[in-house]
Write a protein that holds these residues in place. Structure first.
Motif, PDB file in Angstrom:
ATOM      1  N   PRO A 243       5.218-171.084  33.609  1.00  0.00           N
ATOM      2  CA  PRO A 243       6.606-170.638  33.484  1.00  0.00           C
ATOM      3  C   PRO A 243       7.565-171.823  33.409  1.00  0.00           C
ATOM      4  CG  PRO A 243       5.513-169.598  35.363  1.00  0.00           C
ATOM      5  CD  PRO A 243       4.570-170.606  34.824  1.00  0.00           C
ATOM      6  N   GLU A 244       8.472-171.775  32.439  1.00  0.00           N
ATOM      7  CA  GLU A 244       9.398-172.883  32.227  1.00  0.00           C
ATOM      8  C   GLU A 244      10.285-173.134  33.447  1.00  0.00           C
ATOM      9  OE1 GLU A 244       9.653-175.002  29.911  1.00  0.00           O
ATOM     10  OE2 GLU A 244       8.467-174.198  28.268  1.00  0.00           O
ATOM     11  N   GLU A 245      10.608-172.047  34.179  1.00  0.00           N
ATOM     12  CA  GLU A 245      11.556-172.202  35.287  1.00  0.00           C
ATOM     13  C   GLU A 245      11.056-173.212  36.310  1.00  0.00           C
ATOM     14  OE1 GLU A 245      10.418-168.246  35.273  1.00  0.00           O
ATOM     15  OE2 GLU A 245      10.854-169.130  33.313  1.00  0.00           O
ATOM     16  N   THR A 246       9.725-173.178  36.561  1.00  0.00           N
ATOM     17  CA  THR A 246       9.205-174.077  37.599  1.00  0.00           C
ATOM     18  C   THR A 246       9.431-175.529  37.198  1.00  0.00           C
ATOM     19  OG1 THR A 246       7.036-174.014  36.562  1.00  0.00           O
ATOM     20  CG2 THR A 246       7.438-172.448  38.331  1.00  0.00           C
ATOM     21  N   ILE A 247       9.289-175.810  35.883  1.00  0.00           N
ATOM     22  CA  ILE A 247       9.472-177.183  35.426  1.00  0.00           C
ATOM     23  C   ILE A 247      10.949-177.547  35.426  1.00  0.00           C
ATOM     24  CG2 ILE A 247       9.097-178.738  33.483  1.00  0.00           C
ATOM     25  CD1 ILE A 247       6.713-176.807  32.781  1.00  0.00           C
ATOM     26  N   GLU A 248      11.766-176.589  34.965  1.00  0.00           N
ATOM     27  CA  GLU A 248      13.208-176.830  34.973  1.00  0.00           C
ATOM     28  C   GLU A 248      13.693-177.147  36.375  1.00  0.00           C
ATOM     29  OE1 GLU A 248      15.625-173.732  33.105  1.00  0.00           O
ATOM     30  OE2 GLU A 248      14.138-173.722  31.489  1.00  0.00           O
ATOM     31  N   ALA A 249      13.242-176.357  37.323  1.00  0.00           N
ATOM     32  CA  ALA A 249      13.670-176.568  38.714  1.00  0.00           C
ATOM     33  C   ALA A 249      13.284-177.962  39.171  1.00  0.00           C
ATOM     34  CB  ALA A 249      13.036-175.514  39.620  1.00  0.00           C
ATOM     35  N   ALA A 250      12.079-178.388  38.805  1.00  0.00           N
ATOM     36  CA  ALA A 250      11.618-179.715  39.213  1.00  0.00           C
ATOM     37  C   ALA A 250      12.473-180.799  38.571  1.00  0.00           C
ATOM     38  CB  ALA A 250      10.149-179.902  38.840  1.00  0.00           C
ATOM     39  N   VAL A 251      12.831-180.594  37.276  1.00  0.00           N
ATOM     40  CA  VAL A 251      13.666-181.584  36.593  1.00  0.00           C
ATOM     41  C   VAL A 251      15.019-181.694  37.285  1.00  0.00           C
ATOM     42  CG1 VAL A 251      14.863-182.114  34.435  1.00  0.00           C
ATOM     43  CG2 VAL A 251      12.513-181.286  34.380  1.00  0.00           C
ATOM     44  N   ILE A 252      15.585-180.534  37.619  1.00  0.00           N
ATOM     45  CA  ILE A 252      16.896-180.537  38.273  1.00  0.00           C
ATOM     46  C   ILE A 252      16.818-181.230  39.626  1.00  0.00           C
ATOM     47  CG2 ILE A 252      18.640-179.021  39.322  1.00  0.00           C
ATOM     48  CD1 ILE A 252      17.955-177.068  36.970  1.00  0.00           C
TER      49      ILE A 252
ATOM     50  N   PHE B 231       3.958-183.501  36.289  1.00  0.00           N
ATOM     51  CA  PHE B 231       2.601-183.232  35.824  1.00  0.00           C
ATOM     52  C   PHE B 231       1.647-182.956  36.983  1.00  0.00           C
ATOM     53  CE2 PHE B 231      -1.607-184.725  34.335  1.00  0.00           C
ATOM     54  CZ  PHE B 231      -1.797-183.770  33.358  1.00  0.00           C
ATOM     55  N   PHE B 232       1.641-183.846  37.965  1.00  0.00           N
ATOM     56  CA  PHE B 232       0.634-183.722  39.031  1.00  0.00           C
ATOM     57  C   PHE B 232       1.004-182.725  40.116  1.00  0.00           C
ATOM     58  CE2 PHE B 232      -0.694-187.871  37.310  1.00  0.00           C
ATOM     59  CZ  PHE B 232      -2.021-187.566  37.086  1.00  0.00           C
ATOM     60  N   ARG B 233       2.308-182.534  40.357  1.00  0.00           N
ATOM     61  CA  ARG B 233       2.693-181.661  41.457  1.00  0.00           C
ATOM     62  C   ARG B 233       3.067-180.257  41.001  1.00  0.00           C
ATOM     63  NH1 ARG B 233       5.094-185.267  45.390  1.00  0.00           N
ATOM     64  NH2 ARG B 233       3.491-186.856  45.767  1.00  0.00           N
ATOM     65  N   ILE B 234       3.520-180.133  39.739  1.00  0.00           N
ATOM     66  CA  ILE B 234       3.978-178.820  39.276  1.00  0.00           C
ATOM     67  C   ILE B 234       2.958-178.199  38.316  1.00  0.00           C
ATOM     68  CG2 ILE B 234       5.850-177.542  38.163  1.00  0.00           C
ATOM     69  CD1 ILE B 234       6.820-178.930  40.648  1.00  0.00           C
ATOM     70  N   LYS B 235       2.584-178.977  37.306  1.00  0.00           N
ATOM     71  CA  LYS B 235       1.742-178.376  36.272  1.00  0.00           C
ATOM     72  C   LYS B 235       0.293-178.214  36.724  1.00  0.00           C
ATOM     73  CE  LYS B 235       4.309-179.564  32.114  1.00  0.00           C
ATOM     74  NZ  LYS B 235       4.276-180.329  30.859  1.00  0.00           N
ATOM     75  N   VAL B 236      -0.325-179.297  37.180  1.00  0.00           N
ATOM     76  CA  VAL B 236      -1.749-179.250  37.521  1.00  0.00           C
ATOM     77  C   VAL B 236      -2.063-178.165  38.563  1.00  0.00           C
ATOM     78  CG1 VAL B 236      -3.653-180.555  38.535  1.00  0.00           C
ATOM     79  CG2 VAL B 236      -2.250-181.584  36.760  1.00  0.00           C
ATOM     80  N   PRO B 237      -1.294-178.061  39.650  1.00  0.00           N
ATOM     81  CA  PRO B 237      -1.634-176.993  40.608  1.00  0.00           C
ATOM     82  C   PRO B 237      -1.580-175.599  39.989  1.00  0.00           C
ATOM     83  CG  PRO B 237      -0.089-178.536  41.575  1.00  0.00           C
ATOM     84  CD  PRO B 237      -0.201-178.903  40.135  1.00  0.00           C
ATOM     85  N   GLN B 238      -0.655-175.408  39.029  1.00  0.00           N
ATOM     86  CA  GLN B 238      -0.542-174.063  38.456  1.00  0.00           C
ATOM     87  C   GLN B 238      -1.692-173.725  37.525  1.00  0.00           C
ATOM     88  OE1 GLN B 238       3.291-172.282  37.590  1.00  0.00           O
ATOM     89  NE2 GLN B 238       4.188-174.311  37.771  1.00  0.00           N
ATOM     90  N   ILE B 239      -2.352-174.733  36.945  1.00  0.00           N
ATOM     91  CA  ILE B 239      -3.466-174.428  36.047  1.00  0.00           C
ATOM     92  C   ILE B 239      -4.819-174.753  36.689  1.00  0.00           C
ATOM     93  CG2 ILE B 239      -2.120-174.733  33.921  1.00  0.00           C
ATOM     94  CD1 ILE B 239      -3.480-177.463  33.644  1.00  0.00           C
ATOM     95  N   MET B 240      -4.800-174.889  38.019  1.00  0.00           N
ATOM     96  CA  MET B 240      -6.027-175.296  38.720  1.00  0.00           C
ATOM     97  C   MET B 240      -7.189-174.353  38.423  1.00  0.00           C
ATOM     98  SD  MET B 240      -6.399-177.973  40.238  1.00  0.00           S
ATOM     99  CE  MET B 240      -7.926-178.703  40.709  1.00  0.00           C
ATOM    100  N   SER B 241      -6.908-173.021  38.394  1.00  0.00           N
ATOM    101  CA  SER B 241      -8.025-172.088  38.180  1.00  0.00           C
ATOM    102  C   SER B 241      -8.633-172.292  36.793  1.00  0.00           C
ATOM    103  CB  SER B 241      -7.547-170.650  38.354  1.00  0.00           C
ATOM    104  OG  SER B 241      -6.607-170.342  37.350  1.00  0.00           O
TER     105      SER B 241
END
Lengths: 385, 335
Positions: free
Chosen positions: B230-239, B248-258
């Motif tokens: 979801p884009e919101e999670t990345i947007e929130a991190a950018v803000i 990449f390591f804290r937001i994206k990777v955990p979300q695609i771990m499965s």
């Protein structure tokens, strides 16, 4: 939101360059094989394939004209042979340096005169003309050897392919193995699709006891290594009289392809809209009609995905063919097996190896680039949920 | 008969046989055995709908049972037998296994296989994730992905030839045609190396082939997973001021771990079964033996079916945890 937006150009450049490096790294191995398959064996052994893409300095061994036929007596006891080394070649060579001995092919710059001893001389001009001068004794026998360092433009040939695909006298002809592979692949791709499609429909849309168990069994069988199947099935094939042959390999490929086929197709069929199927049932369609008239046409993308998988897998297979197909007569050899044999017997002959390997790779590559969309879709359906 | 003709006939017989079976069996069920008319109409309809799934399933179950399920048990049985003179099998208990574990070549195969299992899935997944992330927002990303994905279509044997050319070594005084030796000499190596004959390290040169093939698979799946975040999670991190590495390591990777786990296990299975690459490139010489090739050698070169089956069971044993895990997940999803 574009996470690149507002980034420094340097970052964008770094990104582009690193992806380019990755792409080149991944392309490089295949390119090597592809380029090598268009080079003669002398070219392959004289320089790396990456050098063949650019004009290269090469040492060529040439010979001056036969003095017994071509020498002219200019004055008493002085003979001259004049000629042009380019006469034999279509493209004129750009000569940089030359020599008269294999030890030092770059001894002289073009235009210089080499002293061959006792007054015998050789002059080679940049345009390829030479003047060879000496006395009666020196100017006899065979023509003087000339070693020329010249810039040669890239040169490629399709002779390797002619030799390996179309030469009937060549014992390493791939044409037979190519057709054998094709003979293995086509039935092995079509039959499992049909069998699996019916089963997948039953597992997706029919209600019966034990359905969940069967789905779980299919998932389990998905990862069973086919190594386990080799001996028992070979025994079975021998016992029922099939032995080694096409029938056995077709059946084996069908059996081994079924779990993935059922799994992929079931996953896809489950996602089809329930309304369509229930409406059809209410309207009095039989399950068989629903399957052939509604489910099959709608499942085309999944059928195509599996067909590509099975095609690639059976085309590229070595183990199943070795065990179930290829007998001692060798008449049923497939391309992968023939290439492995070539690796053993013609290990250093890269023009044969590269061409054979590329012939076997070309068809899957073509299928890959034409059907990539379905392949990606199948992969996603097969592993991500 | 000409094999191509035989092939055409097989396709025709196979396809029409399948269609005929399904059509005929359905017709038989609907019109003859349980017709939807007469006094027992209701009962007949119920019964035939109970039977129909099994008509649809029968050929597939026969195929799966005969070609995958039965061999597991047959191989297990064979691994406890020894073939004596005149094809007489005798039960020998764990003798095949004991003998196998005492063999240096087997221990070498086991060690190498574990090395493959550690390196190949990790490297392929890492490269795949890297490529997926780098090409994600790139204008020519799809082209780049195609190129990295391409080796998927190339056979292991073809890839073996491709990499043998890369590892080719020629005498010191002539031009090197293998790119690895060319680079090695350019960057100060003393003499051309026979890369595939250097024990231990040659394993990694073989693994490179499989990594080259499997990275595309990992990339395709992980790329789709990255798109699904979801884009919101990345947007929130950018803000919140996260830098790209943190995103990449804290937001994206955990979300695609499965998904990473799925990719990892799928490549693990492919690695366990690796046969063609080793068979074509070294055939297990110079300490590069792996289980699948060891098994092939035992079965079809030494003709020792007992020990061959025993080593096949070891492969099965190594696959078992993943099999159980997959089945467990599938069951969970069905509920």
């Amino acid at each position: 939101m574009d996470s690149l937006a507002g980034k420094k150009p340097a970052v964008v450049w770094a990104l582009n360059i690193s992806v380019l490096a990755l792409v080149l790294l991944w392309l490089f191995p295949t390119m090597g094989l592809f380029v090598s398959s268009f080079r003669t064996s002398e070219q392959i052994t004289s320089s790396g394939w990456w050098a063949s893409l650019f004009p290269a300095e090469q040492t060529l061994q040439l010979r001056a004209l036969d003095p017994d036929d071509f020498r002219i007596e200019t004055s008493a006891g002085v003979f001259v042979v004049e000629g042009n080394i380019n006469e034999r070649d279509a493209d004129p060579l750009e000569i940089t340096t030359w020599g008269t001995s294999s030890r030092d092919p770059a001894a002289f710059v073009a235009g210089e005169t080499s002293d061959l001893g006792d007054g015998e001389t050789m002059t080679l001009s940049p345009d390829g003309t030479y003047i060879w001068q000496g006395n009666d004794d020196q100017m006899s026998g065979r023509g003087q050897r000339l070693f020329v360092v010249a810039t040669v433009p890239p040169e490629f040939t399709t002779d390797n392919y002619k030799n390996i695909l179309f030469s009937p006298t060549n014992s390493e002809n791939m044409a037979k193995a190519f057709f054998n592979t094709l003979t293995v692949v086509i039935p092995s791709t079509i039959i499992p699709i049909l069998i699996a499609a019916f089963a997948a429909y039953a597992l997706a849309w029919m209600d019966f006891p034990g359905r969940a168990l069967l789905v779980a069994a299919v998932v389990g069988l998905l990862v069973v290594p086919l190594q386990l199947a080799l001996i028992p099935l070979l025994q079975l094939h021998n016992a029922i009289g099939i032995g080694k042959g096409y029938l056995g390999v077709w059946m084996a490929h069908t059996g081994f392809g079924l779990p993935l086929a059922i799994y992929l197709l079931r996953n896809y069929m489950v996602g089809l809209p329930r309304d369509i199927i229930e409406n059809a049932r209410v309207d009095g369609a039989t399950e068989f009609q629903i399957f052939t008239k509604i489910i099959l046409p709608l499942s085309f993308p999944a059928l195509a995905s599996f067909a590509i998988f099975q095609f690639l897998w059976t085309w590229n297979d070595l183990l199943v063919a070795l065990v179930f197909l290829i007998d001692s007569s060798g008449n049923t050899t497939v391309m992968t097996k023939q290439i492995v044999e070539l690796l053993g017997t013609r290990g250093g002959d890269w023009e044969v190896l590269a061409t054979s390997a590329f012939i076997s790779i070309a068809v899957p590559l073509a299928v890959f680039f034409m059907m990539q969309r379905y392949l990606v879709r199948g992969l996603l359906a097969g592993s991500v949920k | 008969m000409h094999p191509a003709l035989l092939g055409v006939i097989t396709i025709v017989i196979g396809v029409s046989g399948c269609v005929g079976y399904f059509y005929g069996a359905n017709l038989l069920l609907d019109k003859v055995i349980f017709p939807a008319r007469g006094p027992n109409m209701g009962r007949n309809i119920n019964r035939r709908e109970m039977i129909r799934p099994w008509i649809f399933l029968f050929p597939a179950m026969l195929g799966l049972g005969l070609y995958l399920a039965y061999p597991v048990f047959a191989t297990l049985r064979l691994s406890f037998l020894e073939r004596g003179a005149g094809d007489v099998y005798t039960f020998v208990g764990f003798k095949n296994y004991v003998q196998m574990f005492a063999e240096d070549k087997f221990m070498e195969a086991l060690r190498n296989n574990i090395l493959w299992l550690v390196v190949v899935p990790a490297a392929s997944t890492a490269f795949g994730l890297l490529t997926a992330q780098l090409t994600d927002r790139l204008r020519w990303g799809n082209f780049a992905k195609s190129v990295v994905f391409m080796p998927m279509a190339i056979s292991f044997v073809g890839a073996a030839v491709i990499f043998k050319l890369i590892y080719e070594a020629r005498p010191e005084d002539v031009a090197q045609i293998g790119v690895l030796n060319h680079l090695y000499l350019t960057f100060g190596g003393d003499a051309p190396q026979q890369w595939l004959t250097i024990p231990f390290w040659n394993n990694f040169f073989l693994m490179a082939v499989l990594i080259w093939i499997q990275t595309g698979f990992a990339m395709v799946i992980l790329s789709a997973a990255l798109r699904g975040i979801p884009e919101e999670t990345i947007e929130a991190a950018v803000i919140d001021g996260a830098n790209p590495f943190q995103i990449f390591f804290r937001i994206k990777v955990p979300q695609i771990m499965s998904t990473i786990v799925v990719v990892w296990t799928t490549i693990t299975i492919a690695t366990l079964k690796v046969f063609d690459i080793v068979f074509a490139m070294t055939n297990g010489q110079w300490e590069t033996q792996v289980l699948a090739n060891y098994m092939y050698t035992k079965m079809f070169v030494a003709r020792d079916w007992g020990m061959g089956s025993a080593s096949a069971m070891i492969i099965m044993l190594l696959v078992m945890p993943i099999l159980v895990w997959n089945v467990y997940n599938a069951r969970k999803e069905m509920r």
